[in-house]
Write a protein that holds these residues in place. Structure first.
Motif, PDB file in Angstrom:
ATOM      1  N   GLN A 257       0.854  -1.194   0.000  1.00 55.13           N
ATOM      2  CA  GLN A 257       0.000   0.000   0.000  1.00 55.13           C
ATOM      3  C   GLN A 257       0.885   1.236   0.000  1.00 55.13           C
ATOM      4  OE1 GLN A 257      -3.417   0.422  -0.175  1.00 55.13           O
ATOM      5  NE2 GLN A 257      -3.316  -1.747  -0.718  1.00 55.13           N
ATOM      6  N   TRP A 258       0.723   2.063  -1.010  1.00 52.33           N
ATOM      7  CA  TRP A 258       1.509   3.293  -1.121  1.00 52.33           C
ATOM      8  C   TRP A 258       1.012   4.301  -0.091  1.00 52.33           C
ATOM      9  CZ3 TRP A 258       4.557   2.865  -5.714  1.00 52.33           C
ATOM     10  CH2 TRP A 258       5.609   3.779  -5.753  1.00 52.33           C
ATOM     11  N   SER A 259       1.923   4.991   0.587  1.00 52.12           N
ATOM     12  CA  SER A 259       1.524   6.005   1.566  1.00 52.12           C
ATOM     13  C   SER A 259       0.916   7.207   0.844  1.00 52.12           C
ATOM     14  CB  SER A 259       2.717   6.455   2.412  1.00 52.12           C
ATOM     15  OG  SER A 259       3.699   7.097   1.619  1.00 52.12           O
TER      16      SER A 259
ATOM     17  N   GLY B 148       3.355   9.604  -0.543  1.00 50.81           N
ATOM     18  CA  GLY B 148       4.184   9.090  -1.632  1.00 50.81           C
ATOM     19  C   GLY B 148       5.598   8.678  -1.270  1.00 50.81           C
ATOM     20  N   THR B 149       5.973   8.696  -0.006  1.00 47.70           N
ATOM     21  CA  THR B 149       7.362   8.420   0.359  1.00 47.70           C
ATOM     22  C   THR B 149       7.650   6.970   0.697  1.00 47.70           C
ATOM     23  OG1 THR B 149       6.978   8.978   2.675  1.00 47.70           O
ATOM     24  CG2 THR B 149       7.708  10.767   1.207  1.00 47.70           C
ATOM     25  N   LEU B 150       6.644   6.195   1.094  1.00 49.43           N
ATOM     26  CA  LEU B 150       6.863   4.816   1.532  1.00 49.43           C
ATOM     27  C   LEU B 150       5.783   3.882   1.007  1.00 49.43           C
ATOM     28  CD1 LEU B 150       7.736   5.446   5.291  1.00 49.43           C
ATOM     29  CD2 LEU B 150       9.349   4.782   3.479  1.00 49.43           C
ATOM     30  N   ILE B 151       6.111   2.604   0.993  1.00 48.09           N
ATOM     31  CA  ILE B 151       5.160   1.544   0.684  1.00 48.09           C
ATOM     32  C   ILE B 151       5.121   0.634   1.904  1.00 48.09           C
ATOM     33  CG2 ILE B 151       4.674  -0.451  -0.774  1.00 48.09           C
ATOM     34  CD1 ILE B 151       6.373   1.039  -2.975  1.00 48.09           C
ATOM     35  N   ALA B 152       3.947   0.420   2.471  1.00 50.75           N
ATOM     36  CA  ALA B 152       3.788  -0.526   3.576  1.00 50.75           C
ATOM     37  C   ALA B 152       3.396  -1.879   2.987  1.00 50.75           C
ATOM     38  CB  ALA B 152       2.722  -0.044   4.553  1.00 50.75           C
ATOM     39  N   TYR B 153       3.848  -2.947   3.642  1.00 54.15           N
ATOM     40  CA  TYR B 153       3.500  -4.294   3.185  1.00 54.15           C
ATOM     41  C   TYR B 153       3.700  -5.268   4.337  1.00 54.15           C
ATOM     42  CZ  TYR B 153       8.519  -5.185   2.773  1.00 54.15           C
ATOM     43  OH  TYR B 153       9.860  -5.334   3.046  1.00 54.15           O
ATOM     44  N   SER B 154       3.286  -6.494   4.133  1.00 55.31           N
ATOM     45  CA  SER B 154       3.463  -7.536   5.130  1.00 55.31           C
ATOM     46  C   SER B 154       4.557  -8.484   4.664  1.00 55.31           C
ATOM     47  CB  SER B 154       2.152  -8.299   5.321  1.00 55.31           C
ATOM     48  OG  SER B 154       2.321  -9.336   6.259  1.00 55.31           O
TER      49      SER B 154
ATOM     50  N   ILE C 188       4.901  -6.145   9.827  1.00 53.74           N
ATOM     51  CA  ILE C 188       4.488  -5.044   8.967  1.00 53.74           C
ATOM     52  C   ILE C 188       5.748  -4.233   8.674  1.00 53.74           C
ATOM     53  CG2 ILE C 188       3.091  -2.958   8.744  1.00 53.74           C
ATOM     54  CD1 ILE C 188       1.013  -4.324  10.530  1.00 53.74           C
ATOM     55  N   MET C 189       6.009  -4.027   7.403  1.00 49.81           N
ATOM     56  CA  MET C 189       7.241  -3.413   6.932  1.00 49.81           C
ATOM     57  C   MET C 189       6.926  -2.137   6.160  1.00 49.81           C
ATOM     58  SD  MET C 189       9.502  -5.876   7.697  1.00 49.81           S
ATOM     59  CE  MET C 189      10.929  -5.481   6.701  1.00 49.81           C
ATOM     60  N   VAL C 190       7.926  -1.268   6.022  1.00 47.44           N
ATOM     61  CA  VAL C 190       7.854  -0.169   5.071  1.00 47.44           C
ATOM     62  C   VAL C 190       9.070  -0.240   4.161  1.00 47.44           C
ATOM     63  CG1 VAL C 190       6.397   1.404   6.398  1.00 47.44           C
ATOM     64  CG2 VAL C 190       8.870   1.493   6.681  1.00 47.44           C
TER      65      VAL C 190
ATOM     66  N   PRO D 272      -4.663   9.053   6.475  1.00 44.22           N
ATOM     67  CA  PRO D 272      -4.580  10.054   5.404  1.00 44.22           C
ATOM     68  C   PRO D 272      -3.341  10.950   5.476  1.00 44.22           C
ATOM     69  CG  PRO D 272      -6.803   9.967   6.264  1.00 44.22           C
ATOM     70  CD  PRO D 272      -5.952   9.112   7.168  1.00 44.22           C
ATOM     71  N   ASP D 273      -2.782  11.150   6.678  1.00 41.50           N
ATOM     72  CA  ASP D 273      -1.595  11.996   6.827  1.00 41.50           C
ATOM     73  C   ASP D 273      -0.284  11.214   6.763  1.00 41.50           C
ATOM     74  OD1 ASP D 273      -1.636  10.654   9.233  1.00 41.50           O
ATOM     75  OD2 ASP D 273      -1.911  12.447  10.466  1.00 41.50           O
ATOM     76  N   SER D 274      -0.345   9.927   6.471  1.00 33.58           N
ATOM     77  CA  SER D 274       0.828   9.032   6.358  1.00 33.58           C
ATOM     78  C   SER D 274       1.589   8.885   7.668  1.00 33.58           C
ATOM     79  CB  SER D 274       1.800   9.518   5.271  1.00 33.58           C
ATOM     80  OG  SER D 274       1.180   9.534   4.019  1.00 33.58           O
ATOM     81  N   LYS D 275       0.960   9.162   8.803  1.00 37.38           N
ATOM     82  CA  LYS D 275       1.654   9.075  10.083  1.00 37.38           C
ATOM     83  C   LYS D 275       1.517   7.729  10.756  1.00 37.38           C
ATOM     84  CE  LYS D 275       1.835  13.953  11.042  1.00 37.38           C
ATOM     85  NZ  LYS D 275       1.529  15.043  11.944  1.00 37.38           N
ATOM     86  N   TRP D 276       0.485   6.948  10.409  1.00 36.95           N
ATOM     87  CA  TRP D 276       0.360   5.645  11.010  1.00 36.95           C
ATOM     88  C   TRP D 276      -0.226   4.646  10.007  1.00 36.95           C
ATOM     89  CZ3 TRP D 276      -4.966   4.915  11.510  1.00 36.95           C
ATOM     90  CH2 TRP D 276      -5.747   6.051  11.731  1.00 36.95           C
ATOM     91  N   ILE D 277      -0.024   3.368  10.350  1.00 37.37           N
ATOM     92  CA  ILE D 277      -0.435   2.255   9.494  1.00 37.37           C
ATOM     93  C   ILE D 277      -1.365   1.353  10.291  1.00 37.37           C
ATOM     94  CG2 ILE D 277       0.378   0.224   8.219  1.00 37.37           C
ATOM     95  CD1 ILE D 277       3.113   1.699   7.992  1.00 37.37           C
ATOM     96  N   LEU D 278      -2.433   0.909   9.668  1.00 40.16           N
ATOM     97  CA  LEU D 278      -3.323  -0.074  10.261  1.00 40.16           C
ATOM     98  C   LEU D 278      -3.036  -1.435   9.661  1.00 40.16           C
ATOM     99  CD1 LEU D 278      -6.692   1.865  10.041  1.00 40.16           C
ATOM    100  CD2 LEU D 278      -5.426   1.341  12.122  1.00 40.16           C
TER     101      LEU D 278
END
Length: 179
Positions: free
Chosen positions: A124-126, A129-135, A141-143, A170-176
């Motif tokens: 999932q792209w943040s 636009g700076t990071l991609i989160a994934y499992s 959970i990785m970035v 929405p602010d790219s500060k946390w990941i669910l």
């Protein structure tokens, strides 16, 4: 069959495609672009390199103009779970091959798939636009930084692919995610 649908605010649903494309037999995992112009999705269809395998597609927001993304068709495996970058230049996706799934990035302007890939699922792209989160395979959970392919753990998992669904604030500060 698998078909994309649109749910209206009043609760009614309709088919995403005004006329189901002859080139597609199944469509899954829709992901809209930030500007709302495109919907990216995985589909089995005549545009894919291997019969019966999913490859990346996109269509205009009204369901017209369906096209298989040629760069994903050239890969020898399934391409799933697209997530476009906020600027619309890139799309990250899950690339499944015999040795396991990998996270890859496609440059839509240069029509190239980045040469690197990292083991994992559900990119999932943040929103910034700076990071991609994934499992990761172990459920961490990785970035990932798409600029240089560096990765880091943001949450330790508790089992194999435990965090199969990931979402950014929405602010790219946390990941669910789920652990």
């Amino acid at each position: 069959s698998q078909e994309l649908v649109v749910s209206e605010p009043d609760g009614t649903t309709r088919a995403f495609f005004p006329t189901f494309p002859a080139s597609v037999t199944r469509a899954i995992e829709p992901s809209p672009s930030a500007d709302g112009a495109w919907v990216y999705f995985a589909a089995i269809g005549s545009g894919c390199a291997q019969a019966g395998e999913y490859c990346l597609h996109r269509a205009r927001a009204d369901g017209s103009g369906v096209e298989a993304l040629a760069e994903s068709r050239a890969l020898p495996g399934r391409t799933l779970r697209p997530s476009p970058s906020p600027d619309g230049r890139y799309v990250t996706f899950q690339f499944d091959v015999a040795i396991g799934p990998y996270i890859k990035v496609l440059d839509l302007h240069d029509h190239l798939v980045f040469p690197w890939g990292v083991p994992g699922v559900s990119p999932q792209w943040s929103p910034n636009g700076t990071l991609i989160a994934y499992s990761a395979y172990n459920g961490d959970i990785m970035v990932l930084s798409p600029d240089d392919a560096t990765t880091r753990v943001v949450a330790r998992g508790r089992g194999y692919l435990a965090a199969d669904a990931i979402a950014w604030s929405p602010d790219s500060k946390w990941i669910l995610g789920q652990l």
